[in-house]
Design a protein around this motif. Sequence first.
Motif, PDB file in Angstrom:
ATOM      1  N   VAL A   1       0.662  -0.974  -0.479  1.00 32.40           N
ATOM      2  CA  VAL A   1      -0.227  -0.123  -0.101  1.00 32.40           C
ATOM      3  C   VAL A   1       0.964   1.451   0.334  1.00 32.40           C
ATOM      4  O   VAL A   1       1.739   1.296   1.248  1.00 32.40           O
ATOM      5  N   SER A   2       1.049   1.798  -0.689  1.00 32.46           N
ATOM      6  CA  SER A   2       1.517   3.268  -1.211  1.00 32.46           C
ATOM      7  C   SER A   2       0.872   4.244  -0.225  1.00 32.46           C
ATOM      8  O   SER A   2       1.897   5.053   0.050  1.00 32.46           O
ATOM      9  N   SER A   3      -0.422   4.896  -0.156  1.00 35.07           N
ATOM     10  CA  SER A   3      -0.811   5.603   0.185  1.00 35.07           C
ATOM     11  C   SER A   3      -2.220   5.179   0.632  1.00 35.07           C
ATOM     12  O   SER A   3      -3.084   4.849  -0.377  1.00 35.07           O
ATOM     13  N   VAL A   4      -3.285   5.491   1.964  1.00 33.94           N
ATOM     14  CA  VAL A   4      -4.492   5.828   2.239  1.00 33.94           C
ATOM     15  C   VAL A   4      -4.670   7.337   1.836  1.00 33.94           C
ATOM     16  O   VAL A   4      -4.399   7.972   2.423  1.00 33.94           O
ATOM     17  N   ASP A   5      -5.990   7.230   0.998  1.00 32.82           N
ATOM     18  CA  ASP A   5      -6.193   8.308   0.126  1.00 32.82           C
ATOM     19  C   ASP A   5      -6.903   9.110   1.083  1.00 32.82           C
ATOM     20  O   ASP A   5      -8.034  10.237   1.742  1.00 32.82           O
ATOM     21  N   ARG A   6      -8.485   8.602   2.097  1.00 28.66           N
ATOM     22  CA  ARG A   6      -9.096   8.877   2.582  1.00 28.66           C
ATOM     23  C   ARG A   6      -9.593   7.841   3.908  1.00 28.66           C
ATOM     24  O   ARG A   6     -10.127   6.617   3.418  1.00 28.66           O
ATOM     25  N   VAL A   7     -10.749   8.464   5.358  1.00 25.48           N
ATOM     26  CA  VAL A   7     -11.140   7.628   5.258  1.00 25.48           C
ATOM     27  C   VAL A   7     -12.252   8.308   6.243  1.00 25.48           C
ATOM     28  O   VAL A   7     -12.390   9.199   6.785  1.00 25.48           O
ATOM     29  N   GLU A   8     -13.482   7.491   5.899  1.00 19.52           N
ATOM     30  CA  GLU A   8     -14.809   8.062   5.700  1.00 19.52           C
ATOM     31  C   GLU A   8     -15.431   7.419   7.016  1.00 19.52           C
ATOM     32  O   GLU A   8     -15.923   5.858   6.334  1.00 19.52           O
ATOM     33  N   ILE A   9     -16.741   7.639   8.036  1.00 20.54           N
ATOM     34  CA  ILE A   9     -17.460   6.833   9.346  1.00 20.54           C
ATOM     35  C   ILE A   9     -19.006   7.687   8.617  1.00 20.54           C
ATOM     36  O   ILE A   9     -19.233   8.651   8.110  1.00 20.54           O
TER      37      ILE A   9
END
Length: 206
Positions: A85-93
């Motif tokens: 994994v190169s990046s986590v772009d966003r996290v949403e709940i």
Amino acid sequence: MMLVELTAPALEALPVAGLRAHLRLGSGFEMAEDAAETAALAGFLRAAIATIEARTGKVLLARQFRLRLDDWRDPAAQPLPLAPVSSVDRVEIDDGAGQIVPVEPGLWRLLADSQRPALAPRGGAWLPGVPQGGSVTITFSAGFGPGWDAVPADLAQAVLLLAARYHEDRSFEGSQSALPFGVSALIERWRSVRMLGGRGATRGHS
């Protein structure tokens, strides 16, 4: 759990010329380079890449994915099902009532492990709580790189061998679960137990 592929490798990133050369050397015959033949070879390569990725949990060509969970598997560090994994772009709940709230990047960080990457809290002991009946969505980018030259040599060779097998045996139905020995040997060191997560996990793909 639901994992969805959001982007696909571009045709230009696929080793169509390499597969054509491999088939020519194996058969001793020249192959056409028209659009129809190129599309067919690209299809065999995409099928081979998908098979190798499913067996290893490694993404060969860089693209974006979305992972949806009913809850964290472990709020101290949520494993991601693919690598690298190169990046986590966003996290949403999702609160379960239709409201989707982005989680501030300052609350999480990527643990970029080559075998088992994970999303971990930043500045706290736990990732943000997921409401009952809600869900969390992680959008991330994974893959060795955007071009075929970034793919490790043994995995690249495994794809060519498997794509050639698909080309040579158009009616491969019924034996797709059994990889040729040479392909299995090439990918063996990349195989790992895939750490998935979430209550009632299922997998979706598009």
